[in-house]
Write a protein that holds these residues in place. Structure first.
Motif, PDB file in Angstrom:
ATOM      1  N   ASP A  61       2.912   4.607   5.431  1.00 49.29           N
ATOM      2  CA  ASP A  61       3.398   3.791   3.951  1.00 49.29           C
ATOM      3  C   ASP A  61       3.044   2.161   4.671  1.00 49.29           C
ATOM      4  O   ASP A  61       3.376   1.495   4.003  1.00 49.29           O
ATOM      5  N   VAL A  62       3.532   2.169   6.230  1.00 47.51           N
ATOM      6  CA  VAL A  62       2.306   1.355   7.140  1.00 47.51           C
ATOM      7  C   VAL A  62       1.560   0.849   6.327  1.00 47.51           C
ATOM      8  O   VAL A  62       1.144  -0.332   5.898  1.00 47.51           O
ATOM      9  N   ILE A  63       0.907   1.696   6.236  1.00 43.07           N
ATOM     10  CA  ILE A  63      -1.165   1.252   5.856  1.00 43.07           C
ATOM     11  C   ILE A  63      -1.389   0.932   4.704  1.00 43.07           C
ATOM     12  O   ILE A  63      -1.441  -0.195   4.692  1.00 43.07           O
ATOM     13  N   GLU A  64      -0.159   1.657   3.822  1.00 47.18           N
ATOM     14  CA  GLU A  64       0.289   1.286   2.775  1.00 47.18           C
ATOM     15  C   GLU A  64       0.696  -0.206   2.028  1.00 47.18           C
ATOM     16  O   GLU A  64       0.038  -0.587   1.164  1.00 47.18           O
ATOM     17  N   ALA A  65       1.883  -0.798   3.037  1.00 55.12           N
ATOM     18  CA  ALA A  65       2.742  -1.595   2.734  1.00 55.12           C
ATOM     19  C   ALA A  65       1.026  -3.519   3.293  1.00 55.12           C
ATOM     20  O   ALA A  65       1.545  -4.209   2.937  1.00 55.12           O
ATOM     21  N   ASP A  66      -0.116  -2.375   3.783  1.00 50.16           N
ATOM     22  CA  ASP A  66      -0.521  -3.727   4.950  1.00 50.16           C
ATOM     23  C   ASP A  66      -2.262  -3.891   3.620  1.00 50.16           C
ATOM     24  O   ASP A  66      -2.838  -3.224   3.585  1.00 50.16           O
ATOM     25  N   ALA A  67      -2.121  -5.581   3.426  1.00 48.39           N
ATOM     26  CA  ALA A  67      -3.263  -5.760   2.250  1.00 48.39           C
ATOM     27  C   ALA A  67      -4.570  -5.784   2.871  1.00 48.39           C
ATOM     28  O   ALA A  67      -5.568  -5.299   2.337  1.00 48.39           O
ATOM     29  N   GLN A  68      -4.195  -5.603   4.131  1.00 48.59           N
ATOM     30  CA  GLN A  68      -5.916  -6.083   4.569  1.00 48.59           C
ATOM     31  C   GLN A  68      -6.108  -4.635   5.344  1.00 48.59           C
ATOM     32  O   GLN A  68      -7.713  -4.673   5.572  1.00 48.59           O
ATOM     33  N   LEU A  69      -5.451  -3.195   4.844  1.00 51.10           N
ATOM     34  CA  LEU A  69      -5.634  -1.976   4.376  1.00 51.10           C
ATOM     35  C   LEU A  69      -6.108  -1.492   3.629  1.00 51.10           C
ATOM     36  O   LEU A  69      -5.844   0.241   3.846  1.00 51.10           O
ATOM     37  N   SER A  70      -6.702  -1.619   2.453  1.00 48.42           N
ATOM     38  CA  SER A  70      -6.222  -1.281   1.175  1.00 48.42           C
ATOM     39  C   SER A  70      -7.601  -0.382   0.840  1.00 48.42           C
ATOM     40  O   SER A  70      -7.067   0.791   0.820  1.00 48.42           O
ATOM     41  N   ARG A  71      -8.245  -0.767   1.656  1.00 46.71           N
ATOM     42  CA  ARG A  71      -9.593   0.338   1.483  1.00 46.71           C
ATOM     43  C   ARG A  71      -9.991   1.426   2.878  1.00 46.71           C
ATOM     44  O   ARG A  71      -9.773   2.571   2.360  1.00 46.71           O
ATOM     45  N   PHE A  72      -9.123   1.648   3.424  1.00 48.66           N
ATOM     46  CA  PHE A  72      -8.453   2.308   4.608  1.00 48.66           C
ATOM     47  C   PHE A  72      -7.560   3.110   3.632  1.00 48.66           C
ATOM     48  O   PHE A  72      -7.809   4.480   3.922  1.00 48.66           O
ATOM     49  N   SER A  73      -6.407   2.652   3.252  1.00 51.55           N
ATOM     50  CA  SER A  73      -5.224   3.188   2.350  1.00 51.55           C
ATOM     51  C   SER A  73      -6.599   4.296   1.496  1.00 51.55           C
ATOM     52  O   SER A  73      -6.017   5.755   1.189  1.00 51.55           O
ATOM     53  N   MET A  74      -6.701   3.888   0.655  1.00 46.71           N
ATOM     54  CA  MET A  74      -7.953   4.969   0.099  1.00 46.71           C
ATOM     55  C   MET A  74      -8.546   5.490   0.570  1.00 46.71           C
ATOM     56  O   MET A  74      -9.024   6.655  -0.607  1.00 46.71           O
ATOM     57  N   ALA A  75      -8.941   5.486   1.761  1.00 46.49           N
ATOM     58  CA  ALA A  75     -10.249   6.521   1.795  1.00 46.49           C
ATOM     59  C   ALA A  75      -9.153   7.843   2.523  1.00 46.49           C
ATOM     60  O   ALA A  75      -9.147   9.401   2.564  1.00 46.49           O
ATOM     61  N   LEU A  76      -7.981   6.715   2.938  1.00 43.93           N
ATOM     62  CA  LEU A  76      -6.781   8.416   3.118  1.00 43.93           C
ATOM     63  C   LEU A  76      -6.583   9.187   2.096  1.00 43.93           C
ATOM     64  O   LEU A  76      -6.716  10.697   2.536  1.00 43.93           O
ATOM     65  N   LYS A  77      -6.285   8.926   1.342  1.00 42.80           N
ATOM     66  CA  LYS A  77      -5.934   9.154  -0.118  1.00 42.80           C
ATOM     67  C   LYS A  77      -7.310  10.546  -0.750  1.00 42.80           C
ATOM     68  O   LYS A  77      -6.885  11.034  -1.421  1.00 42.80           O
ATOM     69  N   ARG A  78      -8.421  10.240  -0.547  1.00 41.41           N
ATOM     70  CA  ARG A  78      -9.208  10.170  -0.423  1.00 41.41           C
ATOM     71  C   ARG A  78      -9.511  11.367  -0.029  1.00 41.41           C
ATOM     72  O   ARG A  78     -10.049  13.114  -0.970  1.00 41.41           O
ATOM     73  N   THR A  79      -9.097  11.808   0.955  1.00 38.09           N
ATOM     74  CA  THR A  79      -9.185  12.833   1.691  1.00 38.09           C
ATOM     75  C   THR A  79      -7.898  13.215   1.869  1.00 38.09           C
ATOM     76  O   THR A  79      -8.417  14.851   2.540  1.00 38.09           O
TER      77      THR A  79
END
Length: 520
Positions: free
Chosen positions: A43-61
């Protein structure tokens, strides 16, 4: 009864207090933390606009669901700028990146010691602002199930030795050879009556007796010299002739030669532990010692791997054939399976110790061979001979080992070397001129404790008699006969006249050695 009751009650109270006191520390490290951000790490990662690419990577894996669960994790999340070069269409690269930035349990920036990531790689804080070479932009962000650290750069991904070999196209030929032994095997220990478990296994690397070492194991440390394709091919062709077996099928012989030469080369270029050119010596995984180390590693490109060091040989190898394949072959005379006594001969195993008159006996044991009124002796098997040139030595033990009174004991011996010829038939080489073995020379001087006799010089064996580690590791070969075809017979040659002059039909032999002749 009353004392027991009081003890039980007190124990229960103390246990309840200890349990209450420990719960907080336990939860801090392993479970959801009370009194902090109720949001999960994801939740914290998704809410941080600077971490959008990392959030996408987490969902892909699929790691997004993991980071929403109750178990505690620490995430070092690179910002979008830091992940700009990550190809979000490359699933392998995404998973490699994600698993390189997450660890089980809680690791604030005050942590000392090692941190083991989800990919098994070991990392650590070098300061409160740097984790494994990556600068921390924002630290110790608390979530209900762990900690988040924002990074201004990716954590450098260091391949382990197997990954490096597979990923770098410069080593494609060596990687392909190693991959020939990859397989999926049934894991009986982890399987159940309802579920069969299969695991990856590579006998060339992981066999406990014959493997060179699990180069993908993050908990092990290795030093390797990795030859590029051109260097690998050059060296295989150079040493391959020594592994030429006898076979009527030329294609089969060529296949065996390639596999055996490649194994020898790999084993001679792999070392356990971390070594550099300042080390006194290097010991290969096959037990061969290399000196001097600096000359052996000179001129190579050095790469740090996650489980060791790689030295890249891009133009040529700094050769040391004694560690790769040109080994001295030794047969200990006292070993029962390595000899056959001649008719009429008696063989006795004798031992030496720190106070024996003769020191330096190999394995502190030797064989005493005697015969009565006829010449006798023993034939010794020499395993692992290659298609190369050898000098053949026999190490006798000075008779003084049995006392000063027998130091002058004399005998005469002859030798016969048997080996397989190029046509597959047994070939004999005889030394029929008797060689005198005595503890005291003609001038009355006591000979050395070990009397080394060169029985044959520069004998070129045309074919190999060698079984490699992977052949032995194959359980289907357990019933195969592997008696060596290379043998040396040592026999007394004492005539009746010699006997009257004091010669005896008796000798003491420490070992037989086939020493490769250096052709450089």
């Amino acid at each position: 009864m009353r004392r027991d009751t009081i003890f039980v009650v007190l124990t229960a109270i103390v246990g309840m207090w200890a349990s209450t006191a420990c719960t907080s520390d336990w939860d801090d490290h392993y479970g959801r933390q009370a009194g902090v951000n109720a949001q999960s790490l994801m939740d914290v990662i998704e809410a941080d606009a600077q971490l959008s690419r990392f959030s996408m990577a987490l969902k892909r894996t699929g790691m997004d669901s993991v980071l929403r669960a109750d178990q505690t994790y620490t995430v070092w999340a690179p910002t979008d700028e830091a992940l700009a070069a990550l190809d979000l269409a490359d699933d392998a690269a995404i998973r490699r990146t994600v698993m390189n930035h997450i660890a089980r349990f809680s690791y604030p920036t005050s942590t000392t010691g090692n941190v083991v990531m989800l990919n098994g790689k070991t990392m650590r804080y070098t300061s409160a602002a740097v984790f494994n070479e990556a600068t921390i932009a924002e630290a110790n962000i608390a979530a209900a199930n762990g900690l988040l650290h924002k990074l201004s750069a990716q954590i450098p991904y260091r391949y382990n030795l197997r990954e490096l070999m597979d990923a770098d196209s410069r080593f494609a030929k060596l990687a392909a050879f190693v991959a020939r032994f990859d397989q999926r095997v049934y894991d009986e220990r982890r399987s159940t009556s309802r579920d069969s478990v299969f695991v990856d296994y590579n006998a060339l690397l992981q066999d406990p007796k014959y493997g060179v070492g699990d180069l993908a194991d993050e908990d092990s440390l290795f030093t390797m010299i990795l030859p590029t394709d051109a260097v690998w091919q050059t060296e295989l062709e150079r040493i391959g002739a020594a592994f030429t077996p006898y076979s009527a099928d030329a294609r089969a012989a060529d296949s065996v030669r390639h596999v055996q030469a490649a194994q020898a080369l790999l084993g001679g270029l792999t070392f356990r532990g971390i070594a550099d050119d300042a080390a006194d010596s290097l010991v290969t995984v096959t037990g061969r010692t290399i000196k001097p180390v600096k000359a052996y590693l000179e001129g190579y490109e050095r790469i740090q791997a996650s489980n060791g060091i790689v030295y890249v040989a891009s133009t040529a190898l700094n050769r040391n054939d004694a560690c790769v394949w040109r080994h001295v072959l030794t047969t200990e005379a006292e070993e029962l399976d390595s000899r056959v006594a001649m008719a009429g001969s008696n063989c006795y195993v004798r031992n030496t110790n720190a106070v024996s008159r003769v020191q330096g006996v190999s394995e502190n044991s030797y064989l005493e061979v005697t015969s009565g009124n006829v010449d006798g002796g023993s034939t010794f098997y020499v395993a692992g001979s290659l298609a190369t040139t050898y000098d053949v030595y026999v190490d006798f033990v000075n008779p003084v080992v049995d006392g000063e009174n027998v130091a002058a004991e004399r005998t005469k011996v002859t030798f016969q070397l048997m080996y397989r010829g190029a046509n597959g038939r047994a070939t004999a080489k005889n030394q029929n001129t008797p060689t005198e073995i005595t503890g005291i020379d003609a001038d009355g001087v006591l000979q050395p404790g070990i009397i080394s006799v060169k029985a044959f010089e520069a004998v070129a064996l045309p074919v190999s008699d060698f079984y490699d580690g992977m052949w032995h590791a194959d359980p289907t070969h357990a019933a195969f006969e592997t008696t060596p075809t290379t043998t040396l017979k040592v026999q007394t040659r004492v005539t009746a006249a010699d006997a009257r002059n004091g010669y005896v039909r008796k000798f003491r032999i420490d070992r037989v050695r086939l020493v490769p002749v250096d052709d450089n």
